[in-house]
Motif scaffolding. Structure first.
Motif, PDB file in Angstrom:
ATOM      1  N   TYR A  11       0.850  -1.200   0.000  1.00  0.00           N
ATOM      2  CA  TYR A  11       0.000   0.000   0.000  1.00  0.00           C
ATOM      3  C   TYR A  11       0.884   1.249   0.000  1.00  0.00           C
ATOM      4  N   ASN A  12       1.904   1.252   0.852  1.00  0.00           N
ATOM      5  CA  ASN A  12       2.825   2.395   0.894  1.00  0.00           C
ATOM      6  C   ASN A  12       3.412   2.653  -0.489  1.00  0.00           C
ATOM      7  N   LYS A  56       2.332   1.593  -3.529  1.00  0.00           N
ATOM      8  CA  LYS A  56       1.312   1.921  -4.525  1.00  0.00           C
ATOM      9  C   LYS A  56       0.788   3.348  -4.348  1.00  0.00           C
ATOM     10  N   LEU A  57       0.633   3.774  -3.091  1.00  0.00           N
ATOM     11  CA  LEU A  57       0.073   5.098  -2.805  1.00  0.00           C
ATOM     12  C   LEU A  57       1.146   6.181  -2.695  1.00  0.00           C
ATOM     13  N   HIS A  58       2.406   5.784  -2.870  1.00  0.00           N
ATOM     14  CA  HIS A  58       3.538   6.719  -2.751  1.00  0.00           C
ATOM     15  C   HIS A  58       3.523   7.412  -1.385  1.00  0.00           C
ATOM     16  N   LYS A  59       3.361   6.599  -0.361  1.00  0.00           N
ATOM     17  CA  LYS A  59       3.339   7.113   1.012  1.00  0.00           C
ATOM     18  C   LYS A  59       4.461   6.458   1.801  1.00  0.00           C
ATOM     19  N   HIS A 109      -6.489  -0.436   5.861  1.00  0.00           N
ATOM     20  CA  HIS A 109      -6.602   0.774   5.052  1.00  0.00           C
ATOM     21  C   HIS A 109      -6.589   2.090   5.840  1.00  0.00           C
ATOM     22  N   PHE A 145      -3.849   4.811   5.922  1.00  0.00           N
ATOM     23  CA  PHE A 145      -3.596   5.424   4.623  1.00  0.00           C
ATOM     24  C   PHE A 145      -4.671   6.450   4.256  1.00  0.00           C
ATOM     25  N   LEU A 183      -7.867   5.840   3.854  1.00  0.00           N
ATOM     26  CA  LEU A 183      -8.871   5.250   2.977  1.00  0.00           C
ATOM     27  C   LEU A 183     -10.093   4.844   3.791  1.00  0.00           C
ATOM     28  N   GLU A 186     -12.832   2.184  -0.230  1.00  0.00           N
ATOM     29  CA  GLU A 186     -11.539   2.428  -0.885  1.00  0.00           C
ATOM     30  C   GLU A 186     -10.516   1.368  -0.473  1.00  0.00           C
ATOM     31  N   MET A 209      -8.629  -1.192  -2.898  1.00  0.00           N
ATOM     32  CA  MET A 209      -7.165  -1.243  -2.926  1.00  0.00           C
ATOM     33  C   MET A 209      -6.697  -2.694  -2.777  1.00  0.00           C
TER      34      MET A 209
END
Length: 191
Positions: free
Chosen positions: A22-23, A25-28, A44, A47, A49, A53, A57
């Motif tokens: 997730y980090n 993919k979400l650029h976090k 989620h 993040f 979401l 969402e 994801m």
């Protein structure tokens, strides 16, 4: 004896693996401490979401989550190999979507888990696991999800919970480390 195991977050660190995806993919850069503090199975929230969402994801990343380099928990593979080497039967009972059944089985084998095709059950909802577990006549069953374990509480199966941040309130015997489970079983049999 007959042992049953959930796979995700019992034998393998799937949610933490997904958290890192997730980090990416979400650029976090949400720190893993947020993961370890979660009080829910869902990942989620840190993040930003909402539930829908988060579900989207997970579904969009399911191939990566399930079939890339998700690590087994330390000593989990060796523990199950030791069980089978000592003549015990090992069953896998997972709520993963049935479309992933064959690939999951092959992935587990590739990781070194001792998997027999007729000892692998996939594609049932969490609440349906009880029927499979009772029909198999398991002596022990290990899972991480409170709802699954609580459903099985009255079945006579010895339950073990894989310790997670979201199941601290459960009073079943706890698996903190797979390396320690063999000693636990020896003590349990000596009772």
């Amino acid at each position: 004896m007959r042992f049953g195991f959930d796979i995700d977050d019992t034998l393998i660190s799937l949610r933490e693996h997904a958290f890192h995806l997730y980090n990416k993919k979400l650029h976090k850069d949400v720190h893993v401490d947020h993961f370890h503090a979660l009080k829910t199975v869902e990942i989620h929230e840190p993040f930003g979401l909402d539930g829908e969402e988060g579900k989207n994801m997970w579904n969009s990343l399911s191939e990566e989550i399930y079939f890339t380099d998700c690590p087994p928990y330390p000593s989990a593979v060796e523990f199950l190999q030791k069980l089978t080497a000592n003549g015990h039967e090992v069953y896998y009972i997972t709520a993963r979507n049935k479309v992933f059944a064959e690939r999951t089985k092959e992935w587990m084998k590739a990781q070194g888990f001792p998997v027999k095709d007729d000892h692998f059950f996939c594609g049932m909802a969490d609440h349906e696991k009880i029927d499979v577990i009772q029909n198999l006549g398991l002596d022990y069953y290990m899972d991480d999800k409170p709802a699954v374990l609580d459903t099985l509480a009255e079945t006579g199966v010895q339950l073990l919970v894989k310790d997670q941040s979201y199941n601290k309130n459960l009073s079943y015997d706890r698996v903190y480390s797979w390396a320690a489970v063999w000693e636990y079983l020896k003590l349990a049999e000596g009772k």
